[in-house]
Design a protein around this motif. Structure first.
Motif: not given
Ligand code: MG
Length: 257
Positions: A44-52, A56-57, A112-116
């Motif tokens: 989940i950290k890697a998802l947050q960091l991708a958003d940061d 695109y995805g 993910g729902r909290l991210l863009k």
């Protein structure tokens, strides 16, 4: 006459501007942004960091356990335990390299729902055609339950899973990973894009144009060589899936600026 020519030129420029911007390759972080401090593949950290880093995805891999819990993990086995053959309770306490537990799909999509960032959902292949279809149903149900339909794009190597995803989520983007079908075949089946290994696209350079002409998106994995990222972006890839998303974004932005 001269005026008319001028206006036609102006019009064609105006039309061409948004098109060229649209054709810019976009970057997808493969298994999230994990090659950095405190992160791990499919965490989940890697998802947050991708958003940061504003990719695109963020791509992630999903298996379904024997008792139908969807979990986010790449390999078929974790510490020698085959994920799809055991119950969730048998793997729920296991740690990722960054000390997170293996995420459930529920927890992952809720974050993910909290991210863009787009959620690039790879549904892994399961043991039988029926199990692949069931895996697709469980996946779409969870995406609907969390309410991330508009943010989720599906990818899969498995044709049965792919067809079921297309049937159950007719408005979703669904791309095929296995590299053995032409753009025309994918279009016929209802896929919205191809997502192929770079060697497949090297063998079939004609598929860039064929896919474009059919309105299919082109995503290419897993491209970690800066020169190849540049080359594929120039050839018309819509998406580059990579383990070096920061560098890839830099390369792509230099091409189009
Ligand atoms: Mg994957």
């Amino acid at each position: 006459m001269k005026n008319k020519a001028f206006y036609l030129l102006l019009l064609s420029l105006l039309i061409s501007l948004p098109i060229s911007a649209k054709e810019k390759a976009q970057v997808i972080a493969h298994r999230g942004y994990w090659k950095t401090e405190g992160s791990a593949q499919n965490s989940i950290k890697a998802l947050q960091l991708a958003d940061d880093i504003n990719v695109y995805g963020s791509e992630f891999d999903v298996h379904i356990t024997a008792d139908n819990v969807a979990v986010v993990f790449h390999d078929n086995e974790v510490l020698g335990i085959p994920i799809q053959s055991v119950n969730y309770i048998d793997i729920m306490e296991l740690n990722l390299p960054n000390k997170e537990k293996i995420p459930t799909l529920n927890a992952y999509l809720t974050k993910g729902r909290l991210l863009k960032t787009k959620l690039i959902f790879e549904l892994k292949a399961h043991a039988t055609p029926e199990r692949n279809r069931e895996a697709a149903r469980i996946s779409v149900d969870m995406v609907n339950k969390i309410g991330v339909q508009d943010q989720t794009e599906y990818i899969t190597f498995d044709l049965d899973a792919g067809k079921e995803l297309i049937r159950l989520a007719p408005n979703a983007q669904v791309a095929y990973l296995n590299g053995d079908l032409s753009p025309a075949q994918l279009k016929e089946l209802g896929f919205t894009g191809l997502d192929y290994h770079h060697n497949v696209m090297k063998e079939h350079p004609e598929w860039f144009k064929e896919a474009k002409d059919l309105g299919l998106t082109i995503n290419i994995w897993t491209v970690n060589d800066p020169l190849l990222i540049k080359e594929l972006a120039k050839k018309g890839a819509d998406f580059i899936t990579t383990d070096i998303p920061v560098e890839a974004q830099e390369i792509v932005s230099q091409l189009t600026d």
